[in-house]
Design an enzyme around this catalytic site. Structure first.
Site, PDB file in Angstrom:
ATOM      1  N   ALA A 171       0.839  -1.200   0.000  1.00  0.00           N
ATOM      2  CA  ALA A 171       0.000   0.000   0.000  1.00  0.00           C
ATOM      3  C   ALA A 171       0.876   1.254   0.000  1.00  0.00           C
ATOM      4  O   ALA A 171       0.675   2.159  -0.812  1.00  0.00           O
ATOM      5  CB  ALA A 171      -0.938  -0.017   1.202  1.00  0.00           C
TER       6      ALA A 171
ATOM      7  N   ARG B 276     -10.938 -19.537   5.829  1.00  0.00           N
ATOM      8  CA  ARG B 276      -9.879 -19.688   6.818  1.00  0.00           C
ATOM      9  C   ARG B 276     -10.397 -19.875   8.235  1.00  0.00           C
ATOM     10  O   ARG B 276      -9.878 -20.691   8.986  1.00  0.00           O
ATOM     11  CB  ARG B 276      -9.004 -18.441   6.787  1.00  0.00           C
ATOM     12  CG  ARG B 276      -8.249 -18.339   5.501  1.00  0.00           C
ATOM     13  CD  ARG B 276      -7.487 -17.055   5.392  1.00  0.00           C
ATOM     14  NE  ARG B 276      -6.612 -17.146   4.224  1.00  0.00           N
ATOM     15  CZ  ARG B 276      -5.790 -16.203   3.837  1.00  0.00           C
ATOM     16  NH1 ARG B 276      -5.712 -15.077   4.508  1.00  0.00           N
ATOM     17  NH2 ARG B 276      -5.023 -16.369   2.783  1.00  0.00           N
TER      18      ARG B 276
END
Lengths: 637, 258
Positions: free
Chosen positions: A44, A330
């Site tokens: 980012a 997950r």
């Protein structure tokens, strides 16, 4: 204070387009008058710094590493999602959006997720043009795989090193701008505070980790791309230096912290081997595409895995979730592994492990095919455990891996402090209470390449350039506070290594605010944390001085912040008396043991606002509206 | 396991350094090498002594931060293994281990085992990129790339920038590192427009940073934790020769006013 999400009007498909048109632009000739600070150079941060510099802004970029190329984005293995539909298997922007909202268990902001899906396609174009060596088919076109519970093949990858290759792409773009002089790169700098002038973020205070010097940096806006806080658990798959300090100091200056209890536990990590363990190693969950997860049916069965015949094995995910099998999300995979181990069926020396078995895939596809797909992961596993996964099944166990919570941001990625932005894992916005595989890289690059560079312009256009100077009294005051705090840390000359205290905090957080949480457990954690904090300030050992490279001092500062932050995390988990995604409250589950949401009461983002030392933070609620994806109970049966 | 360690301690770049002896017991063979040093450092911290400075971050062998020479070998005795992925089972009970920082003129010691590798960043800044402004890329599948070339490019791109190649080279050469980036970008069509300029600039920067030259010892390839092949150096030399030999015709600089 009210949380204004600033989501644009209009149908969801048009919101981002409408917003881009309605945002104010900075005149090209005026861009060079503005200065932007970007803290962190992961996916980012590096992509945002490079892109802002390309646009003409002056950028000061900061990393605590010795080089911007070392940020922990580099360790992401599996891949990056994009709604390209190159495989012609029914993918679309809408489907990626839908999957992400649903996978996040309906605790994310629809408009942000839709925008993320829209720009996902641009990311792949951008990265391929930079020379990122994505996997290709023999015809020369890009290859895809299905990943982490997705029923379409939308994941792009570069062997098991996707994060590394994407980060190097962003690092190279950043390097070009450093060479051109548009980016001033500050290596070995840790951000220790935000400077506010008239309520706006106008700079930061850093410590030069090599010389110890405390420095002031002024700008027109500050962007935090400082990653997640999984290291609050001490043992996690995060890199050793990942921490919450930048986000926490921003919080203490008025940036609300949203959903801190939303943490992700990754199902395919290498189990702990002993007390010396300094961190956990994740293996890409792409392994679950071909590996089958099982434990012995009899908890007393201590035969080596290969000697346990098929009928004595319990393939519990395949049995419990016939349509998704080993590819359930997950959180579901992790919780089921914990459930089996807690019930006594775990394997390995500690009993905290389950098998991930490639024998049938090797039988079906051949060893060479498996080697091509996972060769580097198999090598890594063998290096760490001294076991050959081509011959014996891997042992895996869940570990903290990613944090969906983070600084609250509006649609423009701005925090509750004007001029202070948060991007990538450091913000809270896109993954709800559970992140899907291969979506972290997508979000980091979406924020950095394609969203922040636009939205920051809207803020800058409304503010005069160059209004802040490091000579302002606010810089002097904040710098003094940082120096006082650093002095206090370096004055700690007790007997206990700071890591030992961190480990103690980690154990409390793992037990009470980890994979499963209860009101009683969280309350006991809220009693224990202040005691550990007291112990830290009374008994920690920080040898050496502050005037040079002092790694113990660096760690001590980060642990001191974790010792405060962990309380807000537990408060948030206690407040959210429902289960959703990675946040599993034992009090709130379906008869089958699945996470049971309470949409009536908790369909909001919980943003915590600092009220001063020794005061409980205030809870602000951003209601979440689901106009495009109907709320359903997740089911992967 | 019991170990005798001789660790290079150097308070600062300008100070004189020396080996300091430490005895360590209760080392588990399952520990990583860095976890063994963590234990030693915790012991030192308990005594209020300054721990040994060494850098590490991901501890998964991918970030390239960890860097130490163990018994004369960059990253220690195991091939294709960073220090963080090296485990104590590679050593014998009672062994004596020497630990030093990377030794190279272009990598000055910062403190103890930490060195300054910013020269690598400056080599990349000199031209180790493809200029593509954000937003200006064509559709990713508009440019098919043969799988073989793409895979070879990936082989080169796997470099983690740790600097072991430089530390292992008797000449302190950075040619494996530099050639890996030049090959990664030079093997794919996107990298062609800047190929000539890139190789010239990066090689010049490498020389300016006082890295040595390659004389084909091959130590770099041997020490590389990612198995980067020395053949990329040949590829770089070829590109560099071409770039130097072929005079690129420069377009007219001034623009005629209309």
């Amino acid at each position: 204070m009210n949380l204004e999400s600033k989501v644009p009007e209009g149908p969801i498909q048009d919101k981002w387009d409408n917003h881009r048109f309605s945002m104010k632009l900075v005149n090209p000739a005026n861009k060079r008058k503005y200065r932007v600070i970007v803290v962190g150079t992961g996916l980012a941060g590096a992509s945002a710094a490079a892109t802002c510099a390309e646009l003409g802004y002056n950028v000061d970029a900061f990393t605590f590493h010795d080089s911007p190329r070392r940020a922990h984005s580099i360790a992401a293995q599996g891949g990056i999602n994009a709604a390209k539909n190159y495989q012609n298997d029914g993918d679309s922007i809408w489907r990626l959006f839908y999957d992400t909202v649903k996978g996040g268990d309906y605790r994310s902001r629809e408009a942000n997720v839709y925008r993320l899906s829209q720009v996902s396609v641009n990311i792949i174009d951008q990265c391929a043009a930079q020379g990122v060596p994505f996997a290709r088919e023999y015809g020369g076109l890009l290859a895809n795989r299905s990943f982490g519970g997705a029923q379409v093949s939308r994941t792009f990858y570069a062997r098991g090193q996707t994060g590394q290759q994407l980060l190097l792409g962003a690092y190279q773009a950043l390097s070009k701008e450093i060479a051109s002089g548009k980016v001033n790169m500050f290596n070995n700098r840790e951000m220790l505070d935000i400077v506010l002038i008239d309520g706006h973020a106008r700079g930061i205070i850093t410590r030069d980790l090599r010389t110890g010097e405390i420095e002031c940096h002024a700008a027109d806006a500050v962007v935090l791309a400082t990653g997640g806080y999984s290291n609050v658990y001490y043992l996690s798959t995060n890199a050793m230096n990942c921490n919450v300090t930048a986000a926490w100091r921003a919080y203490k200056r008025g940036a609300a912290f949203a959903n801190p209890c939303f943490t992700q536990i990754h199902p395919t990590c290498i189990p702990v081997s002993g007390d010396h363990q300094s961190k956990l190693t994740l293996m890409s969950e792409s392994l679950r595409n071909d590996g089958r997860i099982w434990v012995p049916k009899d908890k007393n069965d201590k035969r080596p895995a290969r000697e346990i015949p098929e009928e004595d094995r319990h393939y519990y995910l395949e049995e419990r979730y016939p349509s998704f099998g080993n590819l359930v999300p997950r959180d579901v995979a992790s919780r089921n592994a914990k459930e089996r181990c807690d019930a006594g069926y775990g394997v390995g020396a500690t009993g905290y492990g389950v098998y991930l078995d490639f024998a049938s895939a090797i039988g079906r596809l051949g060893k060479q095919a498996i080697k091509e797909r996972y060769g580097n992961l198999f090598e890594m596993y063998e290096r760490i455990t001294a076991e050959d996964p081509y011959e014996v099944p891997m042992r895996i166990f869940p570990a903290p891996h990613y944090t969906m919570g983070g600084l609250w941001v509006d649609y423009n990625l701005m925090t509750t402090v004007p001029g202070l932005f948060a991007i990538g894992e450091a913000n809270f916005s896109d993954h709800g209470s559970n992140r899907l595989g291969a979506s972290a890289l997508m979000q980091g690059l979406a924020d950095g390449y394609f969203i922040l560079p636009y939205t920051i312009g809207d803020y800058l256009a409304r503010n005069e350039p160059g209004s802040a100077s490091v000579d302002a009294k606010e810089f002097k005051e904040t710098k003094e506070e940082v120096e006082t705090r650093t002095d206090a840390l370096v004055a700690l000359k007790g007997k206990r290594p700071v890591d030992a205290i961190h480990r103690e905090l980690g154990r409390v957080m793992w037990n009470e605010c980890g994979m499963a949480r209860t009101a009683d457990g969280l309350q006991s954690a809220l009693k224990k944390i202040p005691q550990i904090r007291e112990e830290f300030w009374a008994n920690a050992s920080v040898p050496g001085s502050e005037g040079s490279l002092n790694q113990t001092l660096e760690r001590a500062g980060r642990i001191a912040d974790f010792l405060e932050f962990s309380e807000v995390m537990c408060l948030d988990a206690l407040n959210r008396n429902e289960s959703c995604g990675g946040h599993f409250r034992e009090e709130s589950q379906t008869p089958e043991g699945e996470a049971l949401r309470n949409d009536e009461e908790y369909s909001y983002a919980a943003a915590w606002l600092y009220q001063g030392p020794d005061k409980s933070p205030a809870l602000l609620k951003e209601p979440l509206q689901f106009e495009n994806v109907a709320l359903t109970q997740r089911s992967y049966k | 396991m019991r170990l005798t360690l001789y660790v290079w301690r150097q308070p600062s770049a300008d100070a004189q350094g020396d080996f300091v002896k430490y005895d360590l017991s209760d080392v588990s063979p399952d520990m990583s090498f860095l976890e063994m040093l963590d234990v030693l450092n915790a012991n030192l911290e308990e005594l209020g002594k300054e721990p040994i400075v060494f850098e590490s971050d991901c501890r998964e062998g991918i970030c390239g931060t960890c860097s130490m020479v163990i018994n004369g070998r960059a990253h220690g005795p195991e091939s294709k293994t960073t220090v963080c992925q090296l485990h104590m089972r590679s050593f014998q009970d009672g062994e004596t281990i020497y630990i030093e920082p990377w030794r190279a003129r272009a990598f000055p010691v910062v403190k103890d085992l930490a060195v300054d590798r910013s020269a690598f960043d400056r080599i990349i800044q000199a031209g180790g990129y493809i200029s593509v402004r954000t937003g200006s890329a064509p559709d990713a599948n508009e440019m098919p790339i043969p799988k073989v070339e793409s895979d070879l490019s990936m082989d080169a791109a796997a470099c983690i920038g740790c600097g072991a190649c430089v530390a292992a080279c008797p000449n302190g050469s950075a040619m494996l590192f530099t050639s890996a980036k030049i090959s990664h970008l030079g093997l794919v069509p996107q990298g062609q427009p800047e190929r000539t300029k890139r190789v010239k600039k990066m090689v010049e920067q490498m020389d300016d940073e006082l890295f040595g030259s390659c004389t084909n010892y091959g130590e770099c390839q041997d020490a590389c934790p990612k198995g980067i092949s020395i053949s990329f150096i040949g590829r770089m030399n070829k590109d560099y020769m071409k770039a130097k030999l072929i005079e690129v015709e420069e377009p007219r600089k001034e623009v005629e006013s209309q």
